[in-house]
Scaffold this active site. Structure first.
Site, PDB file in Angstrom:
ATOM      1  N   ARG A 122      13.500 -51.359  -9.119  1.00  0.00           N
ATOM      2  CA  ARG A 122      13.854 -49.919  -8.906  1.00  0.00           C
ATOM      3  C   ARG A 122      14.529 -49.500 -10.106  1.00  0.00           C
ATOM      4  O   ARG A 122      15.489 -48.557 -10.224  1.00  0.00           O
ATOM      5  CB  ARG A 122      15.106 -49.789  -7.620  1.00  0.00           C
ATOM      6  CG  ARG A 122      14.291 -49.963  -6.549  1.00  0.00           C
ATOM      7  CD  ARG A 122      14.903 -49.433  -5.260  1.00  0.00           C
ATOM      8  NE  ARG A 122      14.303 -49.592  -4.099  1.00  0.00           N
ATOM      9  CZ  ARG A 122      14.254 -50.803  -3.313  1.00  0.00           C
ATOM     10  NH1 ARG A 122      15.396 -51.586  -3.448  1.00  0.00           N
ATOM     11  NH2 ARG A 122      13.560 -50.889  -2.247  1.00  0.00           N
ATOM     12  N   LYS A 144      10.601 -39.010 -20.984  1.00  0.00           N
ATOM     13  CA  LYS A 144       9.359 -38.978 -20.109  1.00  0.00           C
ATOM     14  C   LYS A 144       8.434 -40.107 -20.094  1.00  0.00           C
ATOM     15  O   LYS A 144       8.038 -40.550 -21.292  1.00  0.00           O
ATOM     16  CB  LYS A 144       8.463 -37.683 -20.610  1.00  0.00           C
ATOM     17  CG  LYS A 144       9.030 -36.487 -20.339  1.00  0.00           C
ATOM     18  CD  LYS A 144       8.007 -35.222 -20.410  1.00  0.00           C
ATOM     19  CE  LYS A 144       8.424 -33.811 -20.047  1.00  0.00           C
ATOM     20  NZ  LYS A 144       7.424 -32.634 -20.577  1.00  0.00           N
ATOM     21  N   GLU A 186       2.982 -33.044 -34.488  1.00  0.00           N
ATOM     22  CA  GLU A 186       4.383 -33.195 -33.503  1.00  0.00           C
ATOM     23  C   GLU A 186       5.294 -32.513 -34.550  1.00  0.00           C
ATOM     24  O   GLU A 186       6.260 -31.907 -33.922  1.00  0.00           O
ATOM     25  CB  GLU A 186       4.293 -34.441 -32.746  1.00  0.00           C
ATOM     26  CG  GLU A 186       3.313 -34.673 -31.888  1.00  0.00           C
ATOM     27  CD  GLU A 186       3.406 -34.065 -30.473  1.00  0.00           C
ATOM     28  OE1 GLU A 186       4.178 -32.893 -30.381  1.00  0.00           O
ATOM     29  OE2 GLU A 186       2.673 -34.220 -29.561  1.00  0.00           O
ATOM     30  N   LYS A 228      14.492 -32.168 -30.728  1.00  0.00           N
ATOM     31  CA  LYS A 228      14.210 -32.750 -29.490  1.00  0.00           C
ATOM     32  C   LYS A 228      15.401 -33.046 -28.569  1.00  0.00           C
ATOM     33  O   LYS A 228      15.554 -32.665 -27.578  1.00  0.00           O
ATOM     34  CB  LYS A 228      13.144 -33.882 -29.609  1.00  0.00           C
ATOM     35  CG  LYS A 228      12.583 -34.311 -27.990  1.00  0.00           C
ATOM     36  CD  LYS A 228      11.288 -34.845 -27.982  1.00  0.00           C
ATOM     37  CE  LYS A 228      11.095 -35.148 -26.519  1.00  0.00           C
ATOM     38  NZ  LYS A 228       9.667 -35.926 -26.419  1.00  0.00           N
ATOM     39  N   GLU A 238      13.174 -30.570 -17.592  1.00  0.00           N
ATOM     40  CA  GLU A 238      11.935 -29.351 -17.794  1.00  0.00           C
ATOM     41  C   GLU A 238      11.937 -28.355 -16.489  1.00  0.00           C
ATOM     42  O   GLU A 238      10.903 -28.249 -16.146  1.00  0.00           O
ATOM     43  CB  GLU A 238      10.744 -30.132 -18.014  1.00  0.00           C
ATOM     44  CG  GLU A 238       9.694 -28.927 -18.792  1.00  0.00           C
ATOM     45  CD  GLU A 238       8.608 -29.417 -19.431  1.00  0.00           C
ATOM     46  OE1 GLU A 238       8.541 -30.728 -20.058  1.00  0.00           O
ATOM     47  OE2 GLU A 238       7.490 -28.972 -19.225  1.00  0.00           O
ATOM     48  N   ARG A 242      12.898 -26.698 -22.080  1.00  0.00           N
ATOM     49  CA  ARG A 242      12.134 -28.081 -22.447  1.00  0.00           C
ATOM     50  C   ARG A 242      10.639 -27.839 -22.692  1.00  0.00           C
ATOM     51  O   ARG A 242       9.891 -28.548 -23.257  1.00  0.00           O
ATOM     52  CB  ARG A 242      12.471 -29.331 -21.499  1.00  0.00           C
ATOM     53  CG  ARG A 242      11.731 -30.625 -22.200  1.00  0.00           C
ATOM     54  CD  ARG A 242      12.164 -31.795 -21.280  1.00  0.00           C
ATOM     55  NE  ARG A 242      11.472 -32.907 -21.912  1.00  0.00           N
ATOM     56  CZ  ARG A 242      11.776 -34.357 -21.940  1.00  0.00           C
ATOM     57  NH1 ARG A 242      12.814 -34.726 -21.109  1.00  0.00           N
ATOM     58  NH2 ARG A 242      11.138 -35.307 -22.613  1.00  0.00           N
ATOM     59  N   ASN A 246       6.351 -27.742 -25.532  1.00  0.00           N
ATOM     60  CA  ASN A 246       4.771 -27.843 -25.139  1.00  0.00           C
ATOM     61  C   ASN A 246       3.951 -26.980 -26.152  1.00  0.00           C
ATOM     62  O   ASN A 246       3.139 -26.611 -25.689  1.00  0.00           O
ATOM     63  CB  ASN A 246       4.600 -27.733 -23.748  1.00  0.00           C
ATOM     64  CG  ASN A 246       5.117 -28.833 -22.952  1.00  0.00           C
ATOM     65  OD1 ASN A 246       5.101 -29.906 -23.358  1.00  0.00           O
ATOM     66  ND2 ASN A 246       5.607 -28.649 -21.776  1.00  0.00           N
ATOM     67  N   HIS A 249       0.518 -27.365 -26.705  1.00  0.00           N
ATOM     68  CA  HIS A 249      -0.228 -28.202 -25.778  1.00  0.00           C
ATOM     69  C   HIS A 249      -1.105 -27.824 -24.445  1.00  0.00           C
ATOM     70  O   HIS A 249      -1.850 -28.541 -24.026  1.00  0.00           O
ATOM     71  CB  HIS A 249       1.122 -29.015 -25.069  1.00  0.00           C
ATOM     72  CG  HIS A 249       1.654 -30.047 -25.912  1.00  0.00           C
ATOM     73  ND1 HIS A 249       2.344 -29.460 -27.258  1.00  0.00           N
ATOM     74  CD2 HIS A 249       1.910 -31.441 -25.886  1.00  0.00           C
ATOM     75  CE1 HIS A 249       2.642 -30.594 -27.595  1.00  0.00           C
ATOM     76  NE2 HIS A 249       2.549 -31.729 -26.992  1.00  0.00           N
ATOM     77  N   HIS A 253      -4.294 -29.862 -24.267  1.00  0.00           N
ATOM     78  CA  HIS A 253      -4.619 -30.535 -23.183  1.00  0.00           C
ATOM     79  C   HIS A 253      -6.127 -30.333 -22.988  1.00  0.00           C
ATOM     80  O   HIS A 253      -6.879 -31.113 -22.337  1.00  0.00           O
ATOM     81  CB  HIS A 253      -3.830 -30.324 -22.026  1.00  0.00           C
ATOM     82  CG  HIS A 253      -2.326 -31.083 -22.199  1.00  0.00           C
ATOM     83  ND1 HIS A 253      -1.093 -31.069 -21.626  1.00  0.00           N
ATOM     84  CD2 HIS A 253      -1.997 -32.123 -23.001  1.00  0.00           C
ATOM     85  CE1 HIS A 253      -0.377 -31.718 -22.095  1.00  0.00           C
ATOM     86  NE2 HIS A 253      -0.582 -32.233 -23.188  1.00  0.00           N
ATOM     87  N   HIS A 267      -4.402 -37.065 -29.808  1.00  0.00           N
ATOM     88  CA  HIS A 267      -3.330 -36.033 -29.448  1.00  0.00           C
ATOM     89  C   HIS A 267      -2.628 -35.116 -30.340  1.00  0.00           C
ATOM     90  O   HIS A 267      -2.539 -33.947 -30.055  1.00  0.00           O
ATOM     91  CB  HIS A 267      -2.326 -36.971 -28.555  1.00  0.00           C
ATOM     92  CG  HIS A 267      -1.139 -35.803 -27.729  1.00  0.00           C
ATOM     93  ND1 HIS A 267      -1.292 -35.034 -26.863  1.00  0.00           N
ATOM     94  CD2 HIS A 267       0.190 -35.858 -28.353  1.00  0.00           C
ATOM     95  CE1 HIS A 267      -0.613 -34.413 -26.546  1.00  0.00           C
ATOM     96  NE2 HIS A 267       0.515 -34.678 -27.083  1.00  0.00           N
TER      97      HIS A 267
END
Ligand SMILES: NC(=O)c1ccc[n+]([C@@H]2O[C@H](COP(=O)([O-])OP(=O)(O)OC[C@H]3O[C@@H](n4cnc5c(N)ncnc54)[C@H](O)[C@@H]3O)[C@@H](O)[C@H]2O)c1
Length: 370
Positions: A122, A144, A186, A228, A238, A242, A246, A249, A253, A267
């Site tokens: 956990r 993330k 990035e 960041k 987010e 946040r 992106n 992005h 994507h 990427h």
């Protein structure tokens, strides 16, 4: 030549150390986190072959014992089979609730191992030791974590902040030029989304950083993670701001899906192309100056990274096909696609008010130029 950026998230706060020689100092920096002097390290085959011994001796300097597991390199590793193997290996190694797991590699390893740490017993603590430029400026910070599903990228995961990030800028020296430049996609994103001065600095200094200048590399990583960290502090999960991270992005994507997440497009390369397209849309909507898209493209061209759809080898879907893929993005809320657009370089904002026909036209023109 060491910098530290703090991520102020209350009881989940942590430091990001940036600079050369951090692998050698890893034992001293990690020791304060440990209840017993033992860590489990997960890496990939490229990084392990080049740098695992250096990490091991850095840990040994502080009498920390290390057990390690090496996974195949590449995006395909961010999947259930490798995730299961990792979690079960950690259990086999008797990693306890108070132990610390180390993610030693690029964004693939960081995302996978962070997620494994999030669910193991956990939740156990983990340290990010990012080795690619992309991981140092982006994926190792902000918590993330996750893996891909056949339904799409990063669809399975958890927010789980690391306890420490060690970004050794010396290890960037063994990246291939292509991987370095993909990470640069990035870096430039940060200037474009929120800091015009940083973008100007990059125009003047990024080629020095690419050529190996350590001071320039450290500054590029530091400024990126500062930005960041600031955004993550404002909006950890987010709910709003946040999403600015992106920028580019939604296009990226769709292009990654269109190229089947293969090495036709990395990427960070998709992010660079996506940022150029987002500024094209912003300029056409009269939001940002008309000269911004060509200024951004000129800089990316000079750096030698991918810039246009014509830089992607092989076939691509038509504009409607790409729009369809964009509609499957995670950022779709109640059927409306959220875009990150800009009022100029360094002034991005989130909006769902984008004319689909205009985006189609921009894509049609970009495809026609192939
Ligand atoms: N969690 C986040 O917030 C976040 C943000 C951005 C991207 N990501 C994820 O990050 C991943 C991409 O990360 P990446 O570009 O680092 O990919 P990656 O981990 O596949 O690394 C790229 C390549 O570089 C190699 N490599 C890494 N460090 C090296 C070094 N020092 N020397 C030589 N080779 C080295 C790797 O073995 C790999 O072949 C994607 O899965 C993306 O979804 C996550």
């Amino acid at each position: 030549m060491q910098e530290t950026v703090h991520v102020g998230l209350g009881d989940r706060a942590y430091d990001i150390h940036i600079g050369p020689g951090l692998l050698a100092r890893s034992g001293d920096l990690i020791a304060p986190l440990l209840k017993r002097k033992r860590v489990a390290v997960v890496s990939d085959e490229n990084v392990a072959a080049l740098h695992l011994d250096a990490l091991k001796s850095g840990l040994q300097n502080a009498d920390i014992e290390m057990v390690s597991m090496v996974l195949p390199a590449g995006e395909a590793t961010k999947s259930w089979p490798h995730f299961t193997t990792t979690v079960e290996w950690l259990l086999e190694q008797k990693v306890e609730r108070n132990d610390v797991v180390l993610a030693f590699g690029g964004g693939v390893i960081g995302d996978l191992v962070g997620f494994a740490a999030a669910v193991l017993r956990r939740g156990v603590r983990f340290v990010q030791v990012p080795t690619s430029l992309l991981a140092q400026v982006d994926s190792s910070v902000g918590g993330k974590t996750g893996i891909n599903s056949p339904y799409g990228k990063n669809l399975i995961g958890a927010f789980h902040q690391p306890s420490l990030v060690l970004a050794d800028t010396e290890v960037l020296g063994t990246l291939t030029e292509r991987d370095f430049l993909a990470g640069y996609g990035e870096v430039v994103k940060y200037g474009l989304l929120g800091d015009f001065k940083f973008f100007q600095w990059l125009e003047e200094n990024a080629s020095r950083a690419a050529a190996g200048d350590m001071e320039a590399r450290i500054y590029a990583v530091k400024r990126s993670v500062e930005m960041k960290a600031e955004i993550v502090e404002r909006d950890e999960t987010e709910q709003g701001d946040r999403a600015l991270l992106n920028l580019g992005h939604t296009f990226c994507h769709a292009l990654e899906a269109a190229t089947s997440y293969s090495d036709r497009l990395l990427h960070g390369e998709g992010v660079a192309i996506g940022c150029a397209l987002a500024f094209e849309v912003s300029a056409r909507m009269g939001l940002s100056p008309q000269e911004d898209p060509s200024r951004i493209r000129a800089h990316l061209r000079e750096m030698g990274t991918k810039v246009d759809l014509s830089d992607i080898p092989g076939d691509l879907p038509d504009a409607d096909g790409l729009l369809e893929l964009m509609a499957q993005d995670k950022k779709v809320v109640a059927g409306k696609l959220n875009f990150i657009l800009a009022r100029g370089i360094g002034q991005a904002f989130v909006t769902s008010e984008v004319d689909r026909d205009l985006v189609r036209r921009v894509l049609q023109e970009a495809l026609a130029a192939r």
